[in-house]
Scaffold this motif. Structure first.
Motif, PDB file in Angstrom:
ATOM      1  N   GLY A  92      87.978 -14.018  64.003  1.00 16.79           N
ATOM      2  CA  GLY A  92      87.975 -13.821  62.591  1.00 16.79           C
ATOM      3  C   GLY A  92      88.096 -12.239  62.288  1.00 16.79           C
ATOM      4  N   ARG A  93      88.404 -12.026  61.283  1.00 15.25           N
ATOM      5  CA  ARG A  93      88.138 -10.484  60.797  1.00 15.25           C
ATOM      6  C   ARG A  93      86.936  -9.679  60.586  1.00 15.25           C
ATOM      7  NH1 ARG A  93      93.423 -10.270  56.647  1.00 15.25           N
ATOM      8  NH2 ARG A  93      95.079 -10.710  57.876  1.00 15.25           N
ATOM      9  N   CYS A  94      86.223 -10.543  60.475  1.00 12.98           N
ATOM     10  CA  CYS A  94      84.794 -10.278  59.788  1.00 12.98           C
ATOM     11  C   CYS A  94      83.773 -10.764  60.896  1.00 12.98           C
ATOM     12  CB  CYS A  94      84.538 -10.550  58.414  1.00 12.98           C
ATOM     13  SG  CYS A  94      85.679  -9.924  57.225  1.00 12.98           S
ATOM     14  N   HIS A  95      83.882 -12.019  61.347  1.00 12.81           N
ATOM     15  CA  HIS A  95      82.790 -12.540  62.078  1.00 12.81           C
ATOM     16  C   HIS A  95      83.472 -13.695  62.715  1.00 12.81           C
ATOM     17  CE1 HIS A  95      82.698 -15.343  58.540  1.00 12.81           C
ATOM     18  NE2 HIS A  95      82.593 -14.489  57.947  1.00 12.81           N
ATOM     19  N   ASN A  96      82.706 -14.224  63.906  1.00 18.94           N
ATOM     20  CA  ASN A  96      83.182 -15.298  64.816  1.00 18.94           C
ATOM     21  C   ASN A  96      81.964 -16.267  65.002  1.00 18.94           C
ATOM     22  OD1 ASN A  96      85.995 -14.585  65.953  1.00 18.94           O
ATOM     23  ND2 ASN A  96      84.771 -12.513  66.196  1.00 18.94           N
ATOM     24  N   ASN A  97      81.731 -17.147  63.985  1.00 17.72           N
ATOM     25  CA  ASN A  97      80.707 -18.162  64.000  1.00 17.72           C
ATOM     26  C   ASN A  97      81.420 -19.512  63.753  1.00 17.72           C
ATOM     27  OD1 ASN A  97      78.395 -16.167  64.516  1.00 17.72           O
ATOM     28  ND2 ASN A  97      78.997 -15.744  62.265  1.00 17.72           N
ATOM     29  N   PRO A  98      82.194 -19.849  64.506  1.00 15.93           N
ATOM     30  CA  PRO A  98      83.395 -21.037  64.590  1.00 15.93           C
ATOM     31  C   PRO A  98      82.388 -22.459  64.504  1.00 15.93           C
ATOM     32  CG  PRO A  98      83.580 -20.578  66.635  1.00 15.93           C
ATOM     33  CD  PRO A  98      82.514 -19.304  66.126  1.00 15.93           C
ATOM     34  N   TYR A  99      83.319 -23.211  63.726  1.00 14.71           N
ATOM     35  CA  TYR A  99      82.935 -24.714  63.602  1.00 14.71           C
ATOM     36  C   TYR A  99      84.110 -25.394  63.203  1.00 14.71           C
ATOM     37  CZ  TYR A  99      82.412 -24.436  58.497  1.00 14.71           C
ATOM     38  OH  TYR A  99      82.591 -24.342  57.249  1.00 14.71           O
TER      39      TYR A  99
ATOM     40  N   VAL B 230      89.753 -24.635  62.053  1.00 12.63           N
ATOM     41  CA  VAL B 230      88.390 -24.071  62.706  1.00 12.63           C
ATOM     42  C   VAL B 230      88.127 -22.717  61.892  1.00 12.63           C
ATOM     43  CG1 VAL B 230      87.913 -22.727  64.630  1.00 12.63           C
ATOM     44  CG2 VAL B 230      89.569 -24.489  65.005  1.00 12.63           C
ATOM     45  N   ILE B 231      86.985 -23.028  61.245  1.00 12.24           N
ATOM     46  CA  ILE B 231      86.304 -22.116  60.078  1.00 12.24           C
ATOM     47  C   ILE B 231      84.943 -21.126  60.863  1.00 12.24           C
ATOM     48  CG2 ILE B 231      85.183 -21.777  57.948  1.00 12.24           C
ATOM     49  CD1 ILE B 231      86.741 -24.397  57.231  1.00 12.24           C
TER      50      ILE B 231
ATOM     51  N   LEU C 203      90.141 -19.709  60.838  1.00  8.89           N
ATOM     52  CA  LEU C 203      90.556 -19.008  62.116  1.00  8.89           C
ATOM     53  C   LEU C 203      91.861 -19.909  62.205  1.00  8.89           C
ATOM     54  CD1 LEU C 203      87.104 -18.706  63.809  1.00  8.89           C
ATOM     55  CD2 LEU C 203      88.237 -17.327  62.213  1.00  8.89           C
ATOM     56  N   GLY C 204      92.335 -20.919  61.553  1.00  7.14           N
ATOM     57  CA  GLY C 204      93.666 -21.505  61.848  1.00  7.14           C
ATOM     58  C   GLY C 204      93.356 -22.852  61.646  1.00  7.14           C
ATOM     59  N   TYR C 205      94.520 -23.885  61.638  1.00  5.58           N
ATOM     60  CA  TYR C 205      94.534 -25.202  61.404  1.00  5.58           C
ATOM     61  C   TYR C 205      95.579 -25.931  62.124  1.00  5.58           C
ATOM     62  CZ  TYR C 205      98.140 -24.602  57.900  1.00  5.58           C
ATOM     63  OH  TYR C 205      99.407 -24.682  57.479  1.00  5.58           O
TER      64      TYR C 205
END
Length: 555
Positions: free
Chosen positions: A450-457, A501-502, A516-518
């Motif tokens: 991600g551009r601002c953070h990377n805490n994916p689910y 993925v968010i 983050l993409g789908y």
């Protein structure tokens, strides 16, 4: 005569030299030079370097193989200890076999006189590792062992000791080693599956009472080919040798085997919980061993004999150990709801495909459920239950669940030979045809950023129903391994499932969520094949990939 021969020699030389010079000059002037071709340059991995340099390591010859000097160092340092374990295993395996020949064929004694694997350990020339979408690890090492073992077996025939000595052993192997399945229990895999990708090369010397019998013409070649053929017949791919590491019960992952249909019919003579007016009952249902939230019926206001006729479905993983838990509550507008009574129904009391009605006397506590007909005044609950196995599981369920003992060939012990299909009427087939369970396993993702953070689910959207995985903080390669299930009345042949993925911000600030993409996955292949296990490139992501396993089971 001498004068004549001398004269002819002078004349021949005088004519031959000028004639040769004339022909050579003519050929030099009028002949066309051949066209010079560019030399053919091949990549290093296409050259047969093994023939040019037989001792070259495989990791130099083939770029797919990795250099494993650290492993050779590790084995070299541990070889004195490994040597003892290997010789111990050989002795414990061979001695019972030797003992079977004692007293037969005039053999009085057969035993090891010396058993040593030598001081030279095997060498790994390279290691190839395969990446698959399944829960397994596949390796192909190249092993060479030019050892100096000293193995002497004494055969005592007619009281005459005959010594057979094995020496100068050389073995070249190209095995495939598969660690499967990968499980969350040490050592993290349940089985080792070994097979050979090509015939092994085995060379050795064999002395009998001091004489080298391998020097007999034709015997050496015959022994070599016989060993290669025998080993290849046993372990050449696709033949395998499976070595269990962990007990099956330790690593068993219970998969769905069928669907439980529940119809909450009615309740009779429920006790009154409210001081003013009648009770407002509803029923809460859940299956033991299931982590999903409990299901609820509607609330029937001011009614001690409510009629629901509401149907529910539950996914069954172990019908011989699971229970259906039923709890009747009195709904209150303020405060907690009062418990009227409860009951447990063991699924092993059911017969597959047969609908069974239960009239359950409600109990005040779970500890009172020793029998269904308990004399209490809390009322009765009437339910109808029906267990329907999936098609691929029907061979296991051909009678009452509490007496089923599955056999290896898929039949059961009831009457010895009855098949499940004989129990299924045409009416049942028409009613159950098309229904099934869609399972979606989100294994993980790679290179999501991600551009601002990377805490994916991961977010799953199907038929208007939304489910999501847990959030993993500060990673671009999350691993979820979470499974979601959808019970459907018909195959999702022309439908798609949407997976996104968010990343979610854990603190305060702008852009709380970021995509983050789908990916949109068509379920037609799942219905036709029963299962897919793939990695999908995420749309609107530079390098993101999501790993999804989807299966479809019909009843």
């Amino acid at each position: 005569m001498g004068f004549l021969s001398s004269l002819l020699e002078i004349v021949g030389i005088g004519i031959g030299i000028p004639l040769g010079l004339i022909v050579g000059f003519y050929y030099f002037i009028y002949s066309k030079p051949k066209e010079i071709k560019d030399p053919l340059i091949k990549p290093l991995h296409e050259l047969d370097l093994q023939d040019l340099l037989p001792e070259i390591p495989l990791w130099v010859k083939n770029p797919n193989y990795h250099r494993v000097d650290w492993m050779n160092k590790f084995i070299s340092d541990l070889w004195p200890h490994l040597h003892k374990e290997i010789t111990g295993m050989i002795r414990s395996t061979a001695e019972p076999i030797f003992s079977e020949y004692n007293g037969k064929f005039h053999i009085k004694e057969l035993e090891f006189e010396r058993l040593s694997m030598g001081s030279i350990p095997p060498v790994f020339n390279g290691l190839k590792v395969y990446e698959t979408n399944e829960k397994e690890l596949i390796m192909e090492p190249s092993i060479k062992w030019a050892g100096n073992p000293n193995i002497v077996v004494v055969i005592n025939i007619f009281s005459i000791p005959i010594r057979v000595q094995l020496e100068d052993l050389q073995i070249f192997l190209a095995p495939r080693i598969t660690l499967t399945p990968l499980v969350p229990a040490f050592p993290c895999f349940a089985n080792i599956v070994v097979s050979l990708m090509e015939k092994p090369h085995v060379d050795f010397g064999l002395n009998i009472s001091g004489g080298d019998i391998m020097s007999i013409p034709g015997l050496y070649h015959f022994v070599q080919e016989t060993i290669k053929k025998q080993v290849a017949d046993l372990y050449l791919w696709p033949q395998t040798l499976e070595i269990p590491i962990l007990d099956a019960s330790t690593v068993a992952v219970k998969k769905p085997v069928g669907i439980l249909h529940v119809n909450v019919v009615q309740a009779v003579k429920l006790i009154k919980k409210d001081i003013l007016g009648s009770s407002d009952p509803y029923v809460k249902l859940r299956l033991t061993g299931d982590k999903l939230p409990a299901r609820k019926t509607s609330i029937k206001k001011n009614n001690l004999n409510p009629v629901w006729n509401e149907k529910f479905k539950f996914i069954v993983k172990d019908p011989n150990s699971q229970f259906l838990q039923l709890q009747v509550f009195d709904w209150d507008k303020v405060g907690g709801h009062d418990k009227i009574g409860m009951q447990l129904v063991p699924l092993k009391a059911l017969t597959p495909f047969d609908k069974k009605e239960f009239k359950l006397d409600l109990l005040s506590d779970r500890n009172d459920t020793c029998c269904f007909q308990s004399k209490n005044q809390r009322g009765q609950l009437v339910v109808e239950l029906k267990f329907v196995p999936f098609k691929e599981e029907r061979g296991r369920f051909s009678g009452p669940l509490d007496i089923i003992e599955p056999r290896e060939n898929g039949t059961t012990n009831e009457n010895g030979s009855h098949e499940i299909m004989s129990l299924l009427s045409s009416d049942d087939e028409s009613v159950l045809g098309g229904a099934g369970l869609l399972s979606v396993l989100i294994q993980g993702a790679e290179n999501v950023e991600g551009r601002c953070h990377n805490n994916p689910y991961a977010l799953i959207l199907f038929r208007g129903e939304t489910k999501k995985t847990a959030m993993i903080r500060k990673t671009r390669d999350p691993r979820w391994d979470e499974e979601f299930q959808f019970m459907l009345e018909e195959p999702p042949l022309h439908e798609i499932i949407y997976i996104q993925v968010i990343s979610k911000r854990t603190g305060f600030g702008f852009r709380l969520k970021e995509s983050l993409g789908y990916v949109e996955i068509s379920l037609a292949d799942v219905v036709h094949n029963g299962r897919i296990n793939q990695k999908y490139h995420l749309i609107d992501s530079k390098n993101g990939v999501v790993h999804v396993e989807i299966s479809w089971k019909t009843v």
